[in-house]
Design a protein around this motif. Structure first.
Motif, PDB file in Angstrom:
ATOM      1  N   SER A  55       0.852  -1.191   0.000  1.00  0.00           N
ATOM      2  CA  SER A  55       0.000   0.000   0.000  1.00  0.00           C
ATOM      3  C   SER A  55       0.892   1.246   0.000  1.00  0.00           C
ATOM      4  O   SER A  55       1.123   1.853   1.046  1.00  0.00           O
ATOM      5  N   VAL A  56       1.387   1.629  -1.201  1.00  0.00           N
ATOM      6  CA  VAL A  56       2.414   2.670  -1.276  1.00  0.00           C
ATOM      7  C   VAL A  56       2.197   3.757  -2.329  1.00  0.00           C
ATOM      8  O   VAL A  56       2.971   4.709  -2.387  1.00  0.00           O
ATOM      9  N   LEU A  57       1.201   3.629  -3.188  1.00  0.00           N
ATOM     10  CA  LEU A  57       1.095   4.589  -4.297  1.00  0.00           C
ATOM     11  C   LEU A  57       0.938   6.031  -3.810  1.00  0.00           C
ATOM     12  O   LEU A  57       1.397   6.960  -4.480  1.00  0.00           O
ATOM     13  N   SER A  58       0.322   6.235  -2.646  1.00  0.00           N
ATOM     14  CA  SER A  58       0.156   7.600  -2.133  1.00  0.00           C
ATOM     15  C   SER A  58       1.495   8.271  -1.838  1.00  0.00           C
ATOM     16  O   SER A  58       1.562   9.487  -1.734  1.00  0.00           O
ATOM     17  N   ARG A  59       2.556   7.483  -1.718  1.00  0.00           N
ATOM     18  CA  ARG A  59       3.892   8.023  -1.430  1.00  0.00           C
ATOM     19  C   ARG A  59       4.723   8.251  -2.688  1.00  0.00           C
ATOM     20  O   ARG A  59       5.885   8.636  -2.611  1.00  0.00           O
ATOM     21  N   LEU A  75       8.090   1.965  -5.509  1.00  0.00           N
ATOM     22  CA  LEU A  75       8.817   0.700  -5.525  1.00  0.00           C
ATOM     23  C   LEU A  75       9.365   0.344  -6.899  1.00  0.00           C
ATOM     24  O   LEU A  75      10.552   0.120  -7.068  1.00  0.00           O
ATOM     25  N   TYR A  76       8.500   0.268  -7.908  1.00  0.00           N
ATOM     26  CA  TYR A  76       8.936  -0.179  -9.229  1.00  0.00           C
ATOM     27  C   TYR A  76       8.931   0.928 -10.273  1.00  0.00           C
ATOM     28  O   TYR A  76       9.236   0.684 -11.428  1.00  0.00           O
ATOM     29  N   GLU A  92      -1.939  -4.249 -17.682  1.00  0.00           N
ATOM     30  CA  GLU A  92      -2.534  -5.287 -16.834  1.00  0.00           C
ATOM     31  C   GLU A  92      -2.359  -4.991 -15.340  1.00  0.00           C
ATOM     32  O   GLU A  92      -2.992  -5.622 -14.501  1.00  0.00           O
ATOM     33  N   HIS A  93      -1.523  -4.014 -14.995  1.00  0.00           N
ATOM     34  CA  HIS A  93      -1.325  -3.614 -13.601  1.00  0.00           C
ATOM     35  C   HIS A  93      -2.115  -2.349 -13.239  1.00  0.00           C
ATOM     36  O   HIS A  93      -1.859  -1.744 -12.201  1.00  0.00           O
ATOM     37  N   SER A  94      -3.040  -1.959 -14.077  1.00  0.00           N
ATOM     38  CA  SER A  94      -3.832  -0.753 -13.812  1.00  0.00           C
ATOM     39  C   SER A  94      -4.622  -0.901 -12.511  1.00  0.00           C
ATOM     40  O   SER A  94      -4.939  -2.014 -12.083  1.00  0.00           O
TER      41      SER A  94
END
Length: 113
Positions: A55-59, A75-76, A92-94
């Motif tokens: 749970s990191v997209l907000s960062r 991360l990636y 596919e990772h949307s």
């Protein structure tokens, strides 16, 4: 879907999200990243990075690739379109995008786009 029938959740005050950053919130048990782009635009997408499960997209770093406003996963480094949730490198990772509105100085989110 009418905005009146959506279940809106208050996340925080507008001024609690600095321009060009994001915050994480739980909305109906779901991790949601809410971003403030500039001073006026707000967007929300799922906060879970599909590749890592964290749970990191907000960062992530907020910016643009051409006309698209994106966040880069910390991360990636995959880029997610803040309007649609589309992953630019790996479709596919949307992730899912969510509705955001401002009411009485508060940021509200409703799941689904």
């Amino acid at each position: 879907m009418s905005t009146e029938t959506l279940n809106w959740t208050a996340i925080c005050g507008v001024d609690e999200i600095l321009p060009d950053t994001g915050v994480c919130a739980r909305v109906d048990g779901r991790h949601v990243a809410v971003f403030r782009v500039g001073t006026e635009a707000f967007h929300a997408i799922d906060n879970i990075d599909p590749k890592s499960g964290a749970s990191v997209l907000s960062r992530g770093l907020v910016g643009n690739l051409g006309e698209q406003i994106v966040v880069a996963s910390p991360l990636y480094k995959n880029h997610f379109d803040l309007k649609t949730g589309a992953c630019l490198e790996f479709p596919e990772h949307s992730v899912q995008a969510h509705r955001v509105r401002i009411e009485a100085g508060r940021v509200l989110v409703a799941l689904g786009a």
